[in-house]
Design a protein around this motif. Sequence first.
Motif, PDB file in Angstrom:
ATOM      1  N   LEU A   1       0.824  -1.203   0.000  1.00 49.27           N
ATOM      2  CA  LEU A   1       0.000   0.000   0.000  1.00 49.27           C
ATOM      3  C   LEU A   1       0.864   1.261   0.000  1.00 49.27           C
ATOM      4  CD1 LEU A   1      -2.555  -1.045   2.787  1.00 49.27           C
ATOM      5  CD2 LEU A   1      -2.911  -1.101   0.323  1.00 49.27           C
ATOM      6  N   ASP A   2       0.488   2.194  -0.861  1.00 51.08           N
ATOM      7  CA  ASP A   2       1.104   3.524  -0.886  1.00 51.08           C
ATOM      8  C   ASP A   2       0.011   4.458  -0.416  1.00 51.08           C
ATOM      9  OD1 ASP A   2       2.488   5.639  -3.555  1.00 51.08           O
ATOM     10  OD2 ASP A   2       2.208   5.950  -1.399  1.00 51.08           O
ATOM     11  N   GLY A   3       0.007   4.736   0.882  1.00 49.58           N
ATOM     12  CA  GLY A   3      -1.140   5.454   1.447  1.00 49.58           C
ATOM     13  C   GLY A   3      -2.334   4.528   1.408  1.00 49.58           C
ATOM     14  N   ALA A   4      -3.405   4.974   0.754  1.00 48.35           N
ATOM     15  CA  ALA A   4      -4.592   4.119   0.673  1.00 48.35           C
ATOM     16  C   ALA A   4      -4.616   3.293  -0.593  1.00 48.35           C
ATOM     17  CB  ALA A   4      -5.838   4.991   0.747  1.00 48.35           C
ATOM     18  N   GLU A   5      -3.723   3.592  -1.507  1.00 48.80           N
ATOM     19  CA  GLU A   5      -3.757   2.916  -2.809  1.00 48.80           C
ATOM     20  C   GLU A   5      -2.903   1.667  -2.808  1.00 48.80           C
ATOM     21  OE1 GLU A   5      -3.987   6.909  -5.427  1.00 48.80           O
ATOM     22  OE2 GLU A   5      -2.879   5.213  -6.257  1.00 48.80           O
ATOM     23  N   VAL A   6      -3.354   0.677  -3.553  1.00 50.45           N
ATOM     24  CA  VAL A   6      -2.553  -0.531  -3.717  1.00 50.45           C
ATOM     25  C   VAL A   6      -1.569  -0.293  -4.851  1.00 50.45           C
ATOM     26  CG1 VAL A   6      -2.590  -2.977  -4.270  1.00 50.45           C
ATOM     27  CG2 VAL A   6      -4.476  -1.971  -2.973  1.00 50.45           C
ATOM     28  N   ALA A   7      -0.290  -0.367  -4.553  1.00 48.22           N
ATOM     29  CA  ALA A   7       0.717  -0.134  -5.580  1.00 48.22           C
ATOM     30  C   ALA A   7       1.130  -1.432  -6.261  1.00 48.22           C
ATOM     31  CB  ALA A   7       1.938   0.533  -4.972  1.00 48.22           C
ATOM     32  N   GLU A   8       1.038  -2.503  -5.496  1.00 48.97           N
ATOM     33  CA  GLU A   8       1.598  -3.749  -6.019  1.00 48.97           C
ATOM     34  C   GLU A   8       0.927  -4.915  -5.326  1.00 48.97           C
ATOM     35  OE1 GLU A   8       6.030  -3.548  -6.331  1.00 48.97           O
ATOM     36  OE2 GLU A   8       5.841  -5.481  -5.306  1.00 48.97           O
ATOM     37  N   GLN A   9       0.772  -5.990  -6.042  1.00 45.59           N
ATOM     38  CA  GLN A   9       0.234  -7.215  -5.421  1.00 45.59           C
ATOM     39  C   GLN A   9       1.048  -8.394  -5.878  1.00 45.59           C
ATOM     40  OE1 GLN A   9      -3.922  -6.617  -6.600  1.00 45.59           O
ATOM     41  NE2 GLN A   9      -4.474  -7.342  -4.571  1.00 45.59           N
ATOM     42  N   THR A  10       1.316  -9.309  -4.944  1.00 47.00           N
ATOM     43  CA  THR A  10       2.079 -10.499  -5.312  1.00 47.00           C
ATOM     44  C   THR A  10       1.348 -11.738  -4.848  1.00 47.00           C
ATOM     45  OG1 THR A  10       4.160  -9.308  -5.134  1.00 47.00           O
ATOM     46  CG2 THR A  10       4.291 -11.685  -5.041  1.00 47.00           C
ATOM     47  N   GLY A  11       1.332 -12.746  -5.720  1.00 39.30           N
ATOM     48  CA  GLY A  11       0.783 -14.045  -5.313  1.00 39.30           C
ATOM     49  C   GLY A  11       1.826 -15.104  -5.624  1.00 39.30           C
ATOM     50  N   TYR A  12       2.110 -15.933  -4.649  1.00 40.88           N
ATOM     51  CA  TYR A  12       3.081 -17.006  -4.905  1.00 40.88           C
ATOM     52  C   TYR A  12       2.380 -18.234  -5.447  1.00 40.88           C
ATOM     53  CZ  TYR A  12       6.742 -14.394  -2.548  1.00 40.88           C
ATOM     54  OH  TYR A  12       7.656 -13.456  -2.212  1.00 40.88           O
ATOM     55  N   ALA A  13       2.991 -18.866  -6.403  1.00 39.59           N
ATOM     56  CA  ALA A  13       2.478 -20.145  -6.896  1.00 39.59           C
ATOM     57  C   ALA A  13       3.163 -21.286  -6.146  1.00 39.59           C
ATOM     58  CB  ALA A  13       2.737 -20.265  -8.386  1.00 39.59           C
ATOM     59  N   ALA A  14       4.436 -21.068  -5.851  1.00 40.34           N
ATOM     60  CA  ALA A  14       5.162 -22.150  -5.165  1.00 40.34           C
ATOM     61  C   ALA A  14       6.239 -21.570  -4.284  1.00 40.34           C
ATOM     62  CB  ALA A  14       5.793 -23.084  -6.197  1.00 40.34           C
ATOM     63  N   VAL A  15       6.416 -22.122  -3.100  1.00 43.19           N
ATOM     64  CA  VAL A  15       7.463 -21.705  -2.176  1.00 43.19           C
ATOM     65  C   VAL A  15       8.081 -22.949  -1.574  1.00 43.19           C
ATOM     66  CG1 VAL A  15       7.933 -20.573   0.033  1.00 43.19           C
ATOM     67  CG2 VAL A  15       6.349 -19.522  -1.588  1.00 43.19           C
ATOM     68  N   SER A  16       9.382 -22.925  -1.465  1.00 43.65           N
ATOM     69  CA  SER A  16      10.016 -24.047  -0.780  1.00 43.65           C
ATOM     70  C   SER A  16      11.200 -23.552   0.023  1.00 43.65           C
ATOM     71  CB  SER A  16      10.446 -25.084  -1.815  1.00 43.65           C
ATOM     72  OG  SER A  16      10.705 -26.303  -1.157  1.00 43.65           O
ATOM     73  N   PHE A  17      11.552 -24.318   1.053  1.00 41.96           N
ATOM     74  CA  PHE A  17      12.632 -23.869   1.923  1.00 41.96           C
ATOM     75  C   PHE A  17      13.774 -24.841   1.969  1.00 41.96           C
ATOM     76  CE2 PHE A  17      10.705 -20.168   3.309  1.00 41.96           C
ATOM     77  CZ  PHE A  17       9.350 -20.392   3.486  1.00 41.96           C
ATOM     78  N   ASN A  18      14.924 -24.306   2.307  1.00 41.60           N
ATOM     79  CA  ASN A  18      16.141 -25.112   2.435  1.00 41.60           C
ATOM     80  C   ASN A  18      16.259 -26.093   1.295  1.00 41.60           C
ATOM     81  OD1 ASN A  18      16.553 -23.656   4.676  1.00 41.60           O
ATOM     82  ND2 ASN A  18      16.297 -25.323   6.142  1.00 41.60           N
ATOM     83  N   VAL A  19      16.103 -25.556   0.132  1.00 46.31           N
ATOM     84  CA  VAL A  19      16.185 -26.405  -1.049  1.00 46.31           C
ATOM     85  C   VAL A  19      17.643 -26.650  -1.371  1.00 46.31           C
ATOM     86  CG1 VAL A  19      13.997 -25.633  -1.985  1.00 46.31           C
ATOM     87  CG2 VAL A  19      16.096 -24.396  -2.537  1.00 46.31           C
ATOM     88  N   ASP A  20      17.868 -27.710  -2.121  1.00 45.09           N
ATOM     89  CA  ASP A  20      19.213 -27.913  -2.639  1.00 45.09           C
ATOM     90  C   ASP A  20      19.314 -27.024  -3.860  1.00 45.09           C
ATOM     91  OD1 ASP A  20      18.915 -31.368  -1.826  1.00 45.09           O
ATOM     92  OD2 ASP A  20      20.020 -29.781  -0.755  1.00 45.09           O
ATOM     93  N   LEU A  21      20.156 -26.056  -3.744  1.00 44.87           N
ATOM     94  CA  LEU A  21      20.279 -25.133  -4.861  1.00 44.87           C
ATOM     95  C   LEU A  21      21.010 -25.813  -5.992  1.00 44.87           C
ATOM     96  CD1 LEU A  21      21.198 -21.936  -2.840  1.00 44.87           C
ATOM     97  CD2 LEU A  21      18.982 -22.583  -3.778  1.00 44.87           C
ATOM     98  N   PRO A  22      20.562 -25.648  -7.225  1.00 44.47           N
ATOM     99  CA  PRO A  22      21.277 -26.236  -8.368  1.00 44.47           C
ATOM    100  C   PRO A  22      22.653 -25.590  -8.485  1.00 44.47           C
ATOM    101  CG  PRO A  22      19.558 -24.724  -9.101  1.00 44.47           C
ATOM    102  CD  PRO A  22      19.432 -24.824  -7.632  1.00 44.47           C
TER     103      PRO A  22
END
Lengths: 708, 500
Positions: free
Chosen positions: A677-698
């Motif tokens: 939010l920038d004041g009352a306006e929405v400046a940006e929205q994000t939705g995740y499709a996939a999240v993972s943790f402590n992955v083995d990085l390639p």
Amino acid sequence: MKKLMILSIVLLAICVMASGAEKKPRPFETVKVPPMNPIKAPAVEKAVLSNGVKLYFIEDHQLPLVKIRAMVRGGAICEDKPGQAELFGEVLRTGGTKSMSGDKVDEFLETIGAEIESYSGDAFTAMWAEMLKENRDQVFPLFAEFITAPAFAEDKIELEKTKMNSGISRRNDEVMGLSRREFVKLVYGADSPYARQLEYADVAAITREDLLKFHGKYFRPDETSIAVLGDFDTAEMKTYLEKLLGNWRNDSPKPSCNIPAIPGPKASINFIEKNDVEQTTILLGHLGLRLDDPDYPSVNMLSEILGGSMSSRIFTQVRTLKGLAYGAGGYMMPAYDHNGAFYFYTSTKPESSKEALVTILDEIKKIRTEKVTAEELKRSKDNYLNGYAFEFDSAEKVARRLFLYQFYGYPETFSEDLREKIEKVSIDDVLNAAKKHLFEDKLSILVVGKKEVKDQLSSLGSVNVIDITIPEPPVTEVLPEPTPETLKAGTEILRAAAEKVGAKQLSALRNASFEGTTTMKTPMGDFSMKQKGFAVFPDRIHVQVESPMGKMDQVVKGAEGYMAMGDKKRPIPESQLRDARRSVYLSMGGLSLLKDVLAGKAQGQLIGEKDIDSRKAKMIVVNIDGAPVKVYVGADGMICAIATRQNTQEGPKEMVEVVSDFRDVKGLKVPFASKTLDGAEVAEQTGYAAVSFNVDLPGDEESVLGLK
Amino acid sequence: MKNKWLAVASVLLILFSLSAVAADDSYKAVEKRVAEKTLSNGLKVIILQRPEAPVASFVIYANVGGVNEQQNGTGLAHIFEHMAFKGTDTIGTKDYAKEKAAMDKEDEAYLALRAERISQNPNPEKLKVLEENFRKAGEEAQKWVETGEYDKILEREGAQQLNAFTAFDQTVYFYSMTSNKLELWAALESDRFINPVLHEFYKEKDVIMEEKRMGDSSPIGRLFDDFFPLAYKAHMYRSYVIGNMEDLRNMTREQAMAWFKKYYCAKNLTAVIVGDVDPQAAFPILEKYLGRIPAGVKPEPPITVDPPQRGEKRMIMEDASQPFITIGFHRPAVTDKDDAVYSAIADILGGGRSSRLYKSLVKEKKLAMEVQAMPTFEGEKYPGIFTVICVPNKGVKNEDCEKAIYDELKKIGAEKVTDDELRGVKARAKTRFLGGIDNNLGLAIQLAFAENVRGSWRELFKSLDKIDAVSQDDIMRVSKEMFVRNNRTVAMIETQGGEE
């Protein structure tokens, strides 16, 4: 005898031939100039309203126009806060009156082709109006109301402040403005009202009350003068003005504004680096005289000869003979009520900077030691005297002079007196004036130009480098100091939130991979971009974004980072890097922060309760990378929002990221949705499709982050 | 006047209209006082008597400017303007015969230096020698110069507002003096336009190159230096009057003299005097002096016409300074029948705080600190550019201002402007015009412009009638046609270090 005759004839012939070779009179020299037609100074009628307002009337029935010029004592030298007078002078007009809003005034005046304007100077505030004669009865009452009841509407104050702030941000762009401003600071002192340089903090500090106070204090009948010029009848106008303004009173005690103390001249050589120029700008001078100084007539002649015309010494040397500059010259600019200033200038290509400066210095030295020539003095006097008629060639000039003389306590005959004195100035007077008032060893010298020019100056003395960086606007919010109680309470809340998120998993958290879509809302519409990447907590990330312009990579590795598109790679500047690091630290609902809280590495200060995104939440302030961050914890004990101060295109702003849609990923509760939010306006929205943790990085971390 | 009865009728008409609507047509009374005469050599003189103060403004207008220049010869009109202040064979020299001989040698040395410099592979050693020769020849010539004599004469005589300017369409020389110096002015002016001598030519070129550097030191100056060549493909409005640096460096004294001979003939000059001067007494004096200027041949006007722009042109200049944007739209010359409509559009869009662009960008959306609209920009005699400029507020991007501007440009082409807006345009034109009459120099220059750009000085007094005739339909029609994307040239400053 014959021989003698022949000899004398020959001699005579030689004489004739010789005189023939001398210049015969040139065409213009044989012109007989008849006497000048008499000066018809416009007739001025004076009057005073019953409440003390001074009036001046100059009738002129040539054209169906009426003009008003008004002056009220009160300007920058009367300020309580820097910039108060400037803002006052602008909003006096734009802010409208008690009965008509600023916007309505604009429309009304512009529809009838009339004008009312105002501004505040050093010692007075000026207002003026112009209109067709037929509109007098509509415009005059409005003008009177601007004097007696200006509204200073809040939205117009804000508008003017916005413009002033924009002006501040641009003040170093044009070298002329920048040079003059800095030069005046050198001559009068940086804090002098005559040098007036406002910062963002100054603008922010002025309130509507300040403007009303200024009006209440200084706008009074006994300190107001009004001139009316144009197509009207004096007697009728006087009655009319008495009706409009005669009842205006101000019974508050009469204020006085002191002329500020001005430090005496002191030598200095100053350099300002500005590289986007093709010329070096040079200004030099020091404090000068008041207009009514007994030496002013001599100094006037002195400065005309030295730099005041196209045949002056500085112009002739720097421009005409050496071809070093287009602009070159200078003069002593007097002031009515305080010391004016000597002011010499030129601009030249970088290579000839020193030469041009030294040429001017040499001329200043010379005029202090050698008498000027009779021809120079005569020419300067003739110029002044032959131009004298122009002081009376318009009603406006006459009115303005009358005003200023009366305002500053100068005699009405000042112009005539000055002319007589200038006529009497002698060569010795000029030399004495130079010795007494112009000092080559007390000059403030300012050189503005490319970096390499500074080296040219070192042989002239020690050089001060002036930093013209514009100080950033202040952080407007002041947070209370943390106490042991508030720190304990805040940290407890965060610890509880960490438990809810998943304490064991947090402690073991190393990295995350993610994939999602971000939608940015801009004036041009919504832009959705797919993004994916890896974050290595606490402060490293590689994001790949599919933007409308192609794939873009952003890499942040603590103290460094870059952006790349195709084969173009650009480093991320430090100011943005800080925000980026913090963003990684706070990502996914503040995972790294919560991890640090559990480990005892981070604390939070409980401030209180606040509404955020229509919900009640506890506001906790955490210090990250030296800047305060507000973490909001909802009734459910989870972090629901995080507010940070970011450097945006519009300057520093508080952006609030509200998180939601918590899901369990490998034992950690993370938000899959967020909106900024920038004041009352929405400046940006994000939705995740996939999240993972402590992955083995390639590959290893470094190469995955594209840092090799 | 050919028809005696027509003359009587028109005088009666004027008297009648004066008495009927005296205040309103007061400027028409001014028009009546303008006297004109064409001298025996074709030089047109226009005099307006204003006896209010014993002063007068004197203008010489040459119908030549940047538009007459060629590629590789840019800056010449302005160079000559500077040289016109250097003097003649009797002003500015200690001994003309000796000076001329030295100047010829100086020119020779210069041409040799120039030839080497512009050759494919200039030899540095040879250049050094040639530069030294040139410098020495210059010193020799300088010995015979009476520096600044012309300026000194004018200073002594109390000339005020002394200046000159070169623009695309004209070169104008002016100053004001007490009116009793009419004959002196005529003697001096005619002398310098009959036999100017270009003393100190090469030094003055250095001065002019500094003048160019001065313009180039301003970010906005730099932007406009590129804006014009972007907007124009072939027409010489594409070349900013100051000229290209290399053209300036390589210009010769001979080229400047050739320029003078071609363009400064009597048939191409107009003299205008406004002030306390009686035309009937003045005309014989002006014939005596200005009538000596060679009649010459009226030069051919430039014939290049820019083809219609095929598509939007854009330029982005990265600079250390803050954002700025200028947007230009092609429009016809000011002699077009719709000229007043273009002026009305500019005034409604940007003339004042209640104008459309100001209301939208400055007041409501807070996008800009300043926004202006101009019906032409510098060039008027040939197809010009309707220009909008905008100074964004701190933190605002050029593209946000651009979008808001285009919204307003679209609107004015799609809906009629209000009655009040139209009324306002006409009222403002009137007060502006009336206010301008009280200024001798301004009025003199305007008369000269009207005579040469619009065909007759009388056009100045017709301007209010033309504005009065503008309708809401006219404004909509002309806006709709002009404000199209293909007709657009956009140049902007972007602050360095921002996004790409």
